[in-house]
Design a protein around this motif. Structure first.
Motif, PDB file in Angstrom:
ATOM      1  N   LEU A 147       0.811  -1.218   0.000  1.00  0.00           N
ATOM      2  CA  LEU A 147       0.000   0.000   0.000  1.00  0.00           C
ATOM      3  C   LEU A 147       0.846   1.271   0.000  1.00  0.00           C
ATOM      4  O   LEU A 147       0.304   2.368  -0.086  1.00  0.00           O
ATOM      5  CB  LEU A 147      -0.929   0.024   1.220  1.00  0.00           C
ATOM      6  CG  LEU A 147      -2.032  -1.031   1.253  1.00  0.00           C
ATOM      7  CD1 LEU A 147      -2.857  -0.873   2.523  1.00  0.00           C
ATOM      8  CD2 LEU A 147      -2.939  -0.927   0.032  1.00  0.00           C
ATOM      9  N   GLY A 148       2.167   1.141   0.129  1.00  0.00           N
ATOM     10  CA  GLY A 148       3.026   2.316   0.157  1.00  0.00           C
ATOM     11  C   GLY A 148       2.863   3.161  -1.093  1.00  0.00           C
ATOM     12  O   GLY A 148       2.925   2.657  -2.205  1.00  0.00           O
ATOM     13  N   GLY A 149       2.662   4.470  -0.912  1.00  0.00           N
ATOM     14  CA  GLY A 149       2.536   5.359  -2.048  1.00  0.00           C
ATOM     15  C   GLY A 149       1.198   5.337  -2.745  1.00  0.00           C
ATOM     16  O   GLY A 149       0.986   6.083  -3.707  1.00  0.00           O
ATOM     17  N   ARG A 150       0.277   4.472  -2.279  1.00  0.00           N
ATOM     18  CA  ARG A 150      -1.046   4.420  -2.910  1.00  0.00           C
ATOM     19  C   ARG A 150      -1.912   5.565  -2.406  1.00  0.00           C
ATOM     20  O   ARG A 150      -1.849   5.932  -1.230  1.00  0.00           O
ATOM     21  CB  ARG A 150      -1.723   3.072  -2.611  1.00  0.00           C
ATOM     22  CG  ARG A 150      -0.954   1.855  -3.093  1.00  0.00           C
ATOM     23  CD  ARG A 150      -0.897   1.798  -4.614  1.00  0.00           C
ATOM     24  NE  ARG A 150      -0.146   0.639  -5.063  1.00  0.00           N
ATOM     25  CZ  ARG A 150      -0.700  -0.549  -5.325  1.00  0.00           C
ATOM     26  NH1 ARG A 150      -2.014  -0.708  -5.162  1.00  0.00           N
ATOM     27  NH2 ARG A 150       0.034  -1.563  -5.730  1.00  0.00           N
ATOM     28  N   GLN A 151      -2.731   6.089  -3.290  1.00  0.00           N
ATOM     29  CA  GLN A 151      -3.609   7.191  -2.921  1.00  0.00           C
ATOM     30  C   GLN A 151      -5.019   6.691  -2.642  1.00  0.00           C
ATOM     31  O   GLN A 151      -5.406   5.610  -3.060  1.00  0.00           O
ATOM     32  CB  GLN A 151      -3.629   8.230  -4.044  1.00  0.00           C
ATOM     33  CG  GLN A 151      -2.279   8.912  -4.243  1.00  0.00           C
ATOM     34  CD  GLN A 151      -2.345  10.051  -5.236  1.00  0.00           C
ATOM     35  OE1 GLN A 151      -3.202  10.070  -6.104  1.00  0.00           O
ATOM     36  NE2 GLN A 151      -1.439  11.009  -5.114  1.00  0.00           N
ATOM     37  N   GLY A 152      -5.780   7.502  -1.929  1.00  0.00           N
ATOM     38  CA  GLY A 152      -7.183   7.205  -1.699  1.00  0.00           C
ATOM     39  C   GLY A 152      -7.490   6.526  -0.381  1.00  0.00           C
ATOM     40  O   GLY A 152      -8.648   6.177  -0.123  1.00  0.00           O
ATOM     41  N   LEU A 172       5.916   9.975 -10.219  1.00  0.00           N
ATOM     42  CA  LEU A 172       5.265   8.883  -9.487  1.00  0.00           C
ATOM     43  C   LEU A 172       3.749   8.991  -9.520  1.00  0.00           C
ATOM     44  O   LEU A 172       3.046   7.989  -9.651  1.00  0.00           O
ATOM     45  CB  LEU A 172       5.752   8.871  -8.037  1.00  0.00           C
ATOM     46  CG  LEU A 172       7.254   8.665  -7.816  1.00  0.00           C
ATOM     47  CD1 LEU A 172       7.575   8.754  -6.338  1.00  0.00           C
ATOM     48  CD2 LEU A 172       7.718   7.334  -8.389  1.00  0.00           C
ATOM     49  N   TRP A 173       3.234  10.220  -9.365  1.00  0.00           N
ATOM     50  CA  TRP A 173       1.785  10.433  -9.295  1.00  0.00           C
ATOM     51  C   TRP A 173       1.405  11.613 -10.195  1.00  0.00           C
ATOM     52  O   TRP A 173       1.205  12.731  -9.698  1.00  0.00           O
ATOM     53  CB  TRP A 173       1.359  10.718  -7.856  1.00  0.00           C
ATOM     54  CG  TRP A 173       1.824   9.674  -6.887  1.00  0.00           C
ATOM     55  CD1 TRP A 173       1.336   8.416  -6.744  1.00  0.00           C
ATOM     56  CD2 TRP A 173       2.868   9.814  -5.911  1.00  0.00           C
ATOM     57  NE1 TRP A 173       2.004   7.750  -5.757  1.00  0.00           N
ATOM     58  CE2 TRP A 173       2.958   8.576  -5.209  1.00  0.00           C
ATOM     59  CE3 TRP A 173       3.735  10.846  -5.554  1.00  0.00           C
ATOM     60  CZ2 TRP A 173       3.879   8.360  -4.196  1.00  0.00           C
ATOM     61  CZ3 TRP A 173       4.656  10.632  -4.544  1.00  0.00           C
ATOM     62  CH2 TRP A 173       4.710   9.412  -3.871  1.00  0.00           C
ATOM     63  N   PRO A 174       1.348  11.406 -11.495  1.00  0.00           N
ATOM     64  CA  PRO A 174       1.022  12.514 -12.399  1.00  0.00           C
ATOM     65  C   PRO A 174      -0.283  13.199 -11.998  1.00  0.00           C
ATOM     66  O   PRO A 174      -1.306  12.549 -11.805  1.00  0.00           O
ATOM     67  CB  PRO A 174       0.895  11.825 -13.761  1.00  0.00           C
ATOM     68  CG  PRO A 174       1.728  10.585 -13.636  1.00  0.00           C
ATOM     69  CD  PRO A 174       1.560  10.145 -12.218  1.00  0.00           C
ATOM     70  N   ASN A 175      -0.224  14.513 -11.842  1.00  0.00           N
ATOM     71  CA  ASN A 175      -1.397  15.328 -11.470  1.00  0.00           C
ATOM     72  C   ASN A 175      -2.008  14.899 -10.139  1.00  0.00           C
ATOM     73  O   ASN A 175      -3.196  15.130  -9.898  1.00  0.00           O
ATOM     74  CB  ASN A 175      -2.476  15.252 -12.558  1.00  0.00           C
ATOM     75  CG  ASN A 175      -1.953  15.686 -13.910  1.00  0.00           C
ATOM     76  OD1 ASN A 175      -1.269  16.699 -14.011  1.00  0.00           O
ATOM     77  ND2 ASN A 175      -2.257  14.904 -14.943  1.00  0.00           N
ATOM     78  N   GLY A 176      -1.195  14.248  -9.292  1.00  0.00           N
ATOM     79  CA  GLY A 176      -1.778  13.685  -8.078  1.00  0.00           C
ATOM     80  C   GLY A 176      -1.296  14.274  -6.780  1.00  0.00           C
ATOM     81  O   GLY A 176      -1.716  13.829  -5.718  1.00  0.00           O
ATOM     82  N   GLY A 177      -0.412  15.276  -6.813  1.00  0.00           N
ATOM     83  CA  GLY A 177       0.082  15.792  -5.549  1.00  0.00           C
ATOM     84  C   GLY A 177       0.986  16.983  -5.764  1.00  0.00           C
ATOM     85  O   GLY A 177       1.258  17.400  -6.894  1.00  0.00           O
ATOM     86  N   GLU A 178       1.451  17.534  -4.659  1.00  0.00           N
ATOM     87  CA  GLU A 178       2.340  18.678  -4.732  1.00  0.00           C
ATOM     88  C   GLU A 178       3.707  18.257  -5.262  1.00  0.00           C
ATOM     89  O   GLU A 178       4.124  17.111  -5.122  1.00  0.00           O
ATOM     90  CB  GLU A 178       2.488  19.303  -3.344  1.00  0.00           C
ATOM     91  CG  GLU A 178       1.198  19.849  -2.767  1.00  0.00           C
ATOM     92  CD  GLU A 178       1.391  20.430  -1.382  1.00  0.00           C
ATOM     93  OE1 GLU A 178       2.525  20.354  -0.861  1.00  0.00           O
ATOM     94  OE2 GLU A 178       0.418  20.951  -0.831  1.00  0.00           O
ATOM     95  N   SER A 179       4.420  19.210  -5.839  1.00  0.00           N
ATOM     96  CA  SER A 179       5.752  18.937  -6.354  1.00  0.00           C
ATOM     97  C   SER A 179       6.703  18.643  -5.200  1.00  0.00           C
ATOM     98  O   SER A 179       6.767  19.389  -4.221  1.00  0.00           O
ATOM     99  CB  SER A 179       6.253  20.144  -7.153  1.00  0.00           C
ATOM    100  OG  SER A 179       7.555  19.905  -7.650  1.00  0.00           O
ATOM    101  N   ALA A 180       7.411  17.535  -5.290  1.00  0.00           N
ATOM    102  CA  ALA A 180       8.328  17.125  -4.226  1.00  0.00           C
ATOM    103  C   ALA A 180       9.332  16.130  -4.788  1.00  0.00           C
ATOM    104  O   ALA A 180       9.165  15.612  -5.908  1.00  0.00           O
ATOM    105  CB  ALA A 180       7.551  16.499  -3.067  1.00  0.00           C
TER     106      ALA A 180
END
Length: 207
Positions: free
Chosen positions: A7-12, A182-190
């Protein structure tokens, strides 16, 4: 291996629940299971990769409903049965009923035959592959590109070590990924750093 444990890095899934100053153990049996598992590793009955893989092999509904130390107990019991330390019948007699164990293991694998040595600044891509046995590559970096930052000492290669397969020890590389990769359009830039075993990486040209 692919499974509900990854589940690491999974969203939702919402925020990670955290209780400040929570006790490490909530019941006496948890201390005993932790001590028995540590003793089994120290005595060489099984290694840490075998222990992790036995947890991964738990039936998904059991895994999701089990507490941390119940997963430890399931792994410990499964490996002790598989190694001939005790029998399932003895477990069930002591428990007074059924005792769920993890599912059978898949075969392991050795080092990638085309693995390379990398240096800081090298551009790499994580291999986009699925493997039924134990693997220490989190699913959210599969197929993603990053940059090597540093190299660790060599460790037992987990894909082999969890299955009794002969393999050379490998370093892990600290690979820096952009969150947009890793998460296109899915989070802040980091920038996200992940330790990735040598066999999981391949060289790619700089963009």
């Amino acid at each position: 291996m692919d499974g509900v444990h990854d589940l690491g890095g999974r969203q939702g899934f919402g925020p990670v629940r955290h209780t400040e100053f929570a006790p490490a153990f909530h019941a006496g049996w948890e201390k005993r299971i932790n001590a028995l598992y540590s003793l089994a590793v120290k005595r060489g009955i099984f290694n840490m990769d075998e222990y992790r893989h036995a947890i991964e092999r738990m039936e998904p509904r059991h895994y999701l409903s089990a507490s941390y130390f119940e997963r430890t107990m399931t792994s410990l019991a499964t490996l002790c049965v598989e190694k001939g330390v005790l029998t399932r019948e003895a477990l069930e007699a002591a428990a007074g009923g059924g005792f769920p164990l993890a599912r059978p293991s898949a075969p392991g694998r050795g080092n990638a035959p085309d693995r390379e040595t990398f240096r800081p600044g090298d551009h790499v891509q994580v291999r986009d592959e699925h493997f039924a046995g134990h693997v220490r590559m989190p699913g959210y970096i599969r197929g993603k590109r990053g940059v090597v930052v540093s190299e660790s000492p060599a460790y037992p290669f987990p894909d082999a070590h969890a299955h009794g397969v002969e393999a050379a020890d490998e370093p892990t590389y600290d690979v820096r990924f952009r969150s947009e990769e890793l998460w296109p359009n899915g989070g802040e830039s980091a920038l996200v750093h992940v330790a990735v075993f040598q066999s999981y990486l391949m060289r790619v040209p700089a963009p």
